[in-house]
Design a protein around this motif. Structure first.
Motif, PDB file in Angstrom:
ATOM      1  N   MET A   1       0.889  -1.034  -0.067  1.00  0.00           N
ATOM      2  CA  MET A   1       0.118   0.045  -0.066  1.00  0.00           C
ATOM      3  C   MET A   1       0.782   1.265   0.013  1.00  0.00           C
ATOM      4  O   MET A   1       1.705   1.266   0.630  1.00  0.00           O
ATOM      5  CB  MET A   1      -0.948  -0.028   1.314  1.00  0.00           C
ATOM      6  N   ARG A   2       0.309   2.417  -0.760  1.00  0.00           N
ATOM      7  CA  ARG A   2       1.265   3.655  -0.780  1.00  0.00           C
ATOM      8  C   ARG A   2       1.031   4.077   0.621  1.00  0.00           C
ATOM      9  O   ARG A   2       0.094   4.086   1.398  1.00  0.00           O
ATOM     10  CB  ARG A   2       0.603   4.405  -1.862  1.00  0.00           C
ATOM     11  N   SER A   3       2.037   4.661   0.979  1.00  0.00           N
ATOM     12  CA  SER A   3       2.281   5.659   2.239  1.00  0.00           C
ATOM     13  C   SER A   3       1.566   7.255   2.099  1.00  0.00           C
ATOM     14  O   SER A   3       1.095   7.650   3.099  1.00  0.00           O
ATOM     15  CB  SER A   3       3.505   5.578   2.867  1.00  0.00           C
ATOM     16  N   ILE A   4       1.969   7.762   1.269  1.00  0.00           N
ATOM     17  CA  ILE A   4       1.888   9.080   0.863  1.00  0.00           C
ATOM     18  C   ILE A   4       1.377   9.646  -0.478  1.00  0.00           C
ATOM     19  O   ILE A   4       1.333   8.446  -1.520  1.00  0.00           O
ATOM     20  CB  ILE A   4       2.987  10.089   1.151  1.00  0.00           C
TER      21      ILE A   4
ATOM     22  N   THR B   1     -15.522   6.170   2.736  1.00  0.00           N
ATOM     23  CA  THR B   1     -14.362   6.659   1.948  1.00  0.00           C
ATOM     24  C   THR B   1     -13.170   5.909   2.525  1.00  0.00           C
ATOM     25  O   THR B   1     -12.212   5.767   1.776  1.00  0.00           O
ATOM     26  CB  THR B   1     -13.841   8.154   2.674  1.00  0.00           C
ATOM     27  N   ASN B   2     -13.446   5.056   3.353  1.00  0.00           N
ATOM     28  CA  ASN B   2     -12.245   4.127   3.900  1.00  0.00           C
ATOM     29  C   ASN B   2     -12.859   2.817   4.416  1.00  0.00           C
ATOM     30  O   ASN B   2     -14.112   2.663   4.719  1.00  0.00           O
ATOM     31  CB  ASN B   2     -11.635   4.766   5.148  1.00  0.00           C
ATOM     32  N   THR B   3     -12.091   1.606   4.408  1.00  0.00           N
ATOM     33  CA  THR B   3     -12.696   0.281   4.688  1.00  0.00           C
ATOM     34  C   THR B   3     -12.793   0.196   6.143  1.00  0.00           C
ATOM     35  O   THR B   3     -13.825  -0.523   6.509  1.00  0.00           O
ATOM     36  CB  THR B   3     -11.796  -0.852   4.040  1.00  0.00           C
TER      37      THR B   3
ATOM     38  N   LYS C   1      -6.166  -1.180  -4.369  1.00  0.00           N
ATOM     39  CA  LYS C   1      -6.674  -2.372  -5.032  1.00  0.00           C
ATOM     40  C   LYS C   1      -7.600  -1.976  -6.172  1.00  0.00           C
ATOM     41  O   LYS C   1      -8.092  -2.762  -6.788  1.00  0.00           O
ATOM     42  CB  LYS C   1      -7.547  -3.128  -3.964  1.00  0.00           C
ATOM     43  N   LYS C   2      -8.475  -0.727  -6.281  1.00  0.00           N
ATOM     44  CA  LYS C   2      -9.235  -0.307  -7.193  1.00  0.00           C
ATOM     45  C   LYS C   2      -8.919   1.027  -7.606  1.00  0.00           C
ATOM     46  O   LYS C   2      -8.268   1.822  -6.799  1.00  0.00           O
ATOM     47  CB  LYS C   2     -10.917  -0.249  -6.666  1.00  0.00           C
TER      48      LYS C   2
END
Length: 548
Positions: free
Chosen positions: A1-4, A482-484, A505-506
């Motif tokens: 996952m990207r951090s920034i 907006t977030n899981t 992921k999308k």
């Protein structure tokens, strides 16, 4: 996952997509930052060294000015940033729109309710409306009688839970046993309705209609006219006292002015002209019953996607709103517009700082001028009361990274996608043209959703980062997280999780396409939004003072 993430190439604020640690170095493209302190997820840090008074950019626009020097990599928050935004003024350039590929939906339809005039509805309701708060008591009598006897009354989980507690208490059970019962709450349930092809009878209780200004009464009547003429409504019953500011004549004028082809059953009862309260109520209940019986003869039929009017809304927004859910909703709006449908973007206090882009997207200079006029008039009204658009972000917004109204607005405007603006509407004017409409409403969630439904929206896409159960009595409202983490924690109110955009992921486009499919399923009655299942019938007319 990207951090920034840097949202726009011109930005000098960097968004933390996950918690960042002090002393660690984070790299993006050819730049790197060593952080002097921890940065929480959704928060921002400086991409460069700032001096006090420097302009700060995010989403490619001005979102604030620094109040003190800030070192690159340091947290940017309310202690060192204040609201500021770019100047604007009418249409200054043409913007070419890259129309998305909608070939896969060209032959699609939705199963809607065709009306005598206008667009098809996504639902089939009967509405009961008081013209003044004095009739709320009678409205509640009708609600109790009709919803219970016709099978629409929901037996709430908490009512069942309280009944269980009372029964156990009467049996003399211990406190510990009562505490253990807390996990046994059942789902909300309803009995089978007498009229299965009528989605419900809705009661639009409110606190207006008298005691305000003439403008308040006219605006209320125009809003109520929009609900009566709404594609999702088969017919209406109106209760009037008789002496109030919101006269029956004002309602009839609003229908004639805004909905000249109106052709639905409309039954008006005035208490001060009736033999008695019982006389009026018995006639109102009988007439409503017979109207619903007739509405039950309607059936869903294939209707063109171009009949859909989708309102886009946000509430309980967070630092991910403008990155995940809102851009995805915007892509859904673009797809819908490309198919000949309509999208409606509202909440004018949350368009602050993005005015010039929206003005340039207007198809005519006249539309752009109207948008500018409405924005400036709203801002002046707020300032006259000692406030302003800068006061819009809530404590929850600020805590989760929306630290200025311009940051909040630039992310909120993403819900409108990128298509041309084909109409600009003041409250409570109806939507009549295909394309993207800008609808003047407050940023208050329920005042805005109430106005969007009154303007004619037949489905709403509502993004939330902190969680909100808001719905509407007649317009099915889909909640987009907006977030899981939120989607998992508040799954009872969330319909779609845009969180996978944050994790990579999308894509925004993939999520937007999935939401279009969910919108079509909702409009066809194949999917029931959580807000509808919960009976979340929020209705709050805007009294045209200052509401942010």
């Amino acid at each position: 996952m990207r951090s920034i993430l840097r949202i726009h190439p011109a930005d000098d604020l960097i968004v933390a997509l996950q918690p960042l640690k002090a002393g660690h170095t984070y790299q993006l493209d050819h730049e790197a930052w060593s952080l002097p302190g921890d940065i929480g997820a959704k928060q921002k840090f400086a991409a460069r060294n700032f001096a006090a008074g420097d302009r700060v950019t995010m989403y490619g626009v001005t979102v604030g000015r620094t109040t003190q020097a800030i070192a690159a990599g340091a947290l940017v928050h309310t202690h060192n940033l204040k609201h500021d935004s770019d100047a604007f003024g009418g249409k200054q350039q043409e913007i070419a729109w890259s129309t998305p590929d909608v070939s896969r939906w060209k032959s699609r339809t939705f199963a809607g309710y065709k009306r005598p005039t206008g667009r098809a509805g996504s639902a089939n309701y009967w509405v009961v409306i008081p013209l003044v708060f004095c009739e709320n008591r009678n409205l509640n009598f009708m609600r109790e009688a009709l919803q219970t006897e016709l099978g629409y009354k929901k037996t709430g989980p908490y009512q069942q839970f309280a009944r269980q507690l009372a029964a156990m208490h009467q049996k003399g059970v211990s406190k510990s046993e009562l505490e253990a019962l807390a996990a046994s709450i059942d789902e909300t349930s309803t009995s089978k309705p007498l009229f299965p092809h009528v989605d419900g009878v809705k009661f639009l209780e409110h606190g207006l209609g008298c005691g305000g200004t003439r403008q308040d009464a006219e605006a209320l009547c125009a809003l109520l006219a929009g609900y009566i003429a709404h594609p999702n409504v088969a017919g209406a019953t109106v209760l009037s006292l008789g002496c109030q500011h919101a006269q029956v004549s004002l309602l009839e004028k609003a229908l004639a002015d805004h909905h000249p082809h109106f052709a639905k059953p409309l039954h008006i009862f005035e208490q001060q002209k009736s033999a008695s309260e019982r006389d009026m109520m018995s006639r109102a209940i009988k007439t409503t019953f017979l109207g619903m019986a007739e509405a039950n003869d309607l059936r869903r039929e294939p209707c063109p996607i171009s009949d859909l009017i989708v309102g886009v809304e946000c509430g309980g927004s967070d630092g991910f709103s403008g990155i995940s859910a809102n851009p995805a909703i915007g892509h859904t709006a673009d797809l819908l517009v490309a198919l000949g449908g309509t999208a409606a973007l509202s909440e004018f206090p949350e368009l602050c700082g993005i005015e010039q882009e929206l003005s340039n997207r207007c198809v005519t200079a006249t539309l752009a001028d109207r948008f500018v006029h409405l924005m400036r008039a709203y801002q002046r009204a707020a300032e006259a009361c000692g406030s302003g658009f800068d006061a819009n972000p809530s404590p929850g917004n600020i805590r989760d990274g929306l630290i200025t109204d311009a940051i909040k607005s630039a992310g909120a405007a993403k819900k409108g996608g990128t298509s041309p603006v084909t109409d600009v509407l003041d409250y409570p004017e109806p939507i009549t043209k295909p394309g993207l409409a800008l609808v003047c409403t407050p940023g208050n969630d329920v005042e805005s959703t109430t106005a969007l439904a009154g303007a004619g929206c037949t489905v709403m896409l509502f993004s939330t980062g902190l969680g909100t159960p808001t719905g509407n009595p007649i317009c099915p409202t889909l909640k987009i997280s907006t977030n899981t983490e939120l989607a998992l924690r508040m799954g009872d109110v969330i319909d779609y999780d845009a969180g996978p955009i944050i994790t990579g992921k999308k894509t925004v486009e993939q999520a937007g396409e999935e939401m279009l499919e969910l919108t079509i399923a909702t409009a066809s009655g194949e999917y029931t939004p959580k807000a509808v299942a919960l009976g979340q019938d929020d209705f709050l007319p805007w009294k045209r003072g200052v509401s942010l």
